[in-house]
Write an enzyme that holds these catalytic residues in place. Structure first.
Site, short mmCIF file in Angstrom:
data_model
loop_
_atom_site.label_atom_id
_atom_site.label_comp_id
_atom_site.label_asym_id
_atom_site.label_seq_id
_atom_site.Cartn_x
_atom_site.Cartn_y
_atom_site.Cartn_z
N ASP A 106 0.83 -1.20 0.00
CA ASP A 106 0.00 0.00 0.00
C ASP A 106 0.87 1.25 0.00
O ASP A 106 1.52 1.56 0.99
CB ASP A 106 -0.88 -0.07 1.26
CG ASP A 106 -1.86 1.07 1.36
OD1 ASP A 106 -1.86 1.94 0.49
OD2 ASP A 106 -2.63 1.08 2.34
N ASP A 136 -10.89 4.68 0.21
CA ASP A 136 -11.62 3.68 1.00
C ASP A 136 -13.13 3.76 0.81
O ASP A 136 -13.68 4.83 0.60
CB ASP A 136 -11.32 3.88 2.49
CG ASP A 136 -9.88 3.57 2.82
OD1 ASP A 136 -9.08 3.34 1.89
OD2 ASP A 136 -9.53 3.59 4.01
C1 GAL Z 1 -5.27 2.47 3.75
C2 GAL Z 1 -6.03 1.45 2.91
C3 GAL Z 1 -6.86 0.57 3.84
C4 GAL Z 1 -5.95 -0.07 4.87
C5 GAL Z 1 -5.12 0.98 5.61
C6 GAL Z 1 -4.12 0.36 6.56
O1 GAL Z 1 -4.46 3.20 2.90
O2 GAL Z 1 -6.85 2.12 1.99
O3 GAL Z 1 -7.54 -0.40 3.08
O4 GAL Z 1 -5.12 -1.01 4.26
O5 GAL Z 1 -4.44 1.80 4.69
O6 GAL Z 1 -3.36 1.30 7.22
#
Ligand code: GAL
Length: 427
Positions: A163, A224
């Site tokens: 991510d 999200d």
């Molecule tokens: C965000 C992501 C979420 C989750 C989160 C964890 O960027 O969109 O799905 O993974 O980070 O920190």
């Protein structure tokens, strides 16, 4: 004759050159592929319900529950740890050693959990990010890409969500984002372990255009999802509710296919407004069912985000409907497109080609009033079937035989979806 030939040749050169000007430059790197995820990945992820409040006990109980309540047998096989499994918060540069799991949350270590998952017929997934820190502030993989990939492979990991959205922001140039994903993709391939690769970048940098080339099996098309079916207050904000996420996917259908999928974000079915992470007050049973149906229609990965230990009987029935899951897992790997819409009534019909020659059809009522929905097989579905058979996949009932002068019409409640299968009758 000769003049015609010359003119034709000139036109060909002109058209080819004009066409070339509009074509994106060919990639200068070879395409990467791990040959995995021929159908959209299905499973469970810890984030939506639990955030970083996760533990060995939770994962064991999740696995045991899914092995016995029908979810595993319906195809939900990935058990994915999202952010917060790592031992250290803060920058990776302060923790130069091999990445470790939090010994309090996971006293027996990650290998123990992945072995447990495998012994029960599941696959196991993990999360990290490319920067110094992940989105929840744990150490990232910067400077340790190959080392971390090798560690995860040695733990028996089968899926990685990598991510980048908190280290490379919404305006980071494509070349920069592409490089970080490509590097991890190469590192995973070098481990020789089959690991499904989720390149997660919140739908920025037109990721759908290039991520498959760099070996990603899935990528988010938006930020999200909240726990809302349609909450217009969020539009243009951080969250994309169910309807907005569907709209976001329009025009992106062609980038999805076997091995590489547009990801509409994790499922919200069963959260009921209790997520520790997501905004939103929850959805009705009907809205959760519509959301699940549409994620199957658009071939999104299907990761349950709720606590599977406390799912209601209704939500469990929603998630284990094999006739609807068959739409998601069809080997042709097509994404449903909008074939008909009525802006006044706020109704839409989505259709998707299935490998057996039938069509999966969803009648979606986005409005707040009950509406009659139908679709013209010639004009909208472009089929020349004289007659077709209709099955309702939520009622599990055959609804009869229809034709172009008597197309299938049905009443659809507000926010409801009728999931249908139209099969031609040739004789
Ligand atoms: C965000 C992501 C979420 C989750 C989160 C964890 O960027 O969109 O799905 O993974 O980070 O920190």
């Amino acid at each position: 004759m000769r003049l015609q030939t010359v003119l034709l040749a000139a036109a060909f050169v002109f058209l080819t050159e004009a066409d070339d000007q509009h074509r994106p430059p060919p990639p200068t790197t070879p395409a990467l592929s791990n040959g995995l995820a021929k159908t959209p990945p299905m499973g469970f992820s810890t984030w939506n319900q639990f955030g970083d409040q996760i533990s060995e006990q939770l994962i064991i109980e999740t696995i045991d529950t899914m092995a016995s309540n029908g979810l595993r047998d319906a195809g939900f096989v990935f058990i994915n740890l999202d952010d917060g499994w790592q031992r250290y918060p803060g920058n990776r540069s302060y923790h130069p050693g091999p990445i470790e799991a939090d010994p309090v949350k996971f006293p027996k270590g990650i290998k123990y959990l992945s072995d447990y998952a495998h012994s029960k017929g599941f696959k196991f997934g993990i999360y990290n990010g490319p920067g110094q820190q992940t989105c929840a502030g744990y150490i990232g993989s910067e400077g340790h890409v190959e080392e971390d990939a090798a560690t995860w492979a040695s733990w028996g990991v089968d899926h990685l969500k990598y991510d980048s959205c908190c280290s490379e922001g919404p305006t980071a140039p494509q070349a920069e984002v592409e490089t970080i994903f490509r590097n991890m993709s190469l590192a995973l391939l070098a481990t020789k372990r089959p690991i499904v690769f989720h390149a997660c970048h919140c739908g920025w940098a037109d990721i759908w255009k290039w991520a498959a080339h760099d070996g990603a099996n899935q990528w988010r098309i938006g930020q999200d999802i909240p726990d809302d079916f349609n909450y217009p207050g969020y539009r243009d904000g951080y969250y994309f509710d169910v309807l907005e996420m569907l709209d976001r996917g329009r025009g992106l259908e062609k980038y999805s296919g076997p091995g590489h999928w547009n990801d509409y974000d994790m499922l919200i079915v069963g959260l009921n407004g209790n997520s520790t992470q997501l905004e939103g007050t929850g959805c009705s049973n009907v809205e959760y069912r519509s959301h699940f149906t549409m994620w199957c229609m658009v071939a999104s990965p299907l990761l349950i985000g709720a606590d599977v230990r406390t799912l209601s009987a209704y939500d469990l029935q929603t998630l284990t409907n094999k006739e609807v899951i068959a739409i998601s897992q069809d080997p042709l790997g097509k994404v449903a497109t909008v074939v008909h819409e009525d802006l006044t009534l706020q109704t839409q019909v989505y259709a998707k080609d299935m490998s057996d020659g039938s069509k999966a059809v969803a009648y979606l009522n986005r409005g707040t009033l009950t509406a009659n929905i139908t679709v013209d097989p010639f004009k909208d579905l472009h089929v020349w079937w004289k007659q077709y058979h209709v099955r309702d996949l939520w009622k599990h009932q055959d609804m009869g035989i229809f034709n172009f002068s008597n197309p299938y019409m049905v009443e659809v409640f507000a926010h409801e979806v009728k999931a249908l299968r139209f099969t031609p009758i040739w004789s």
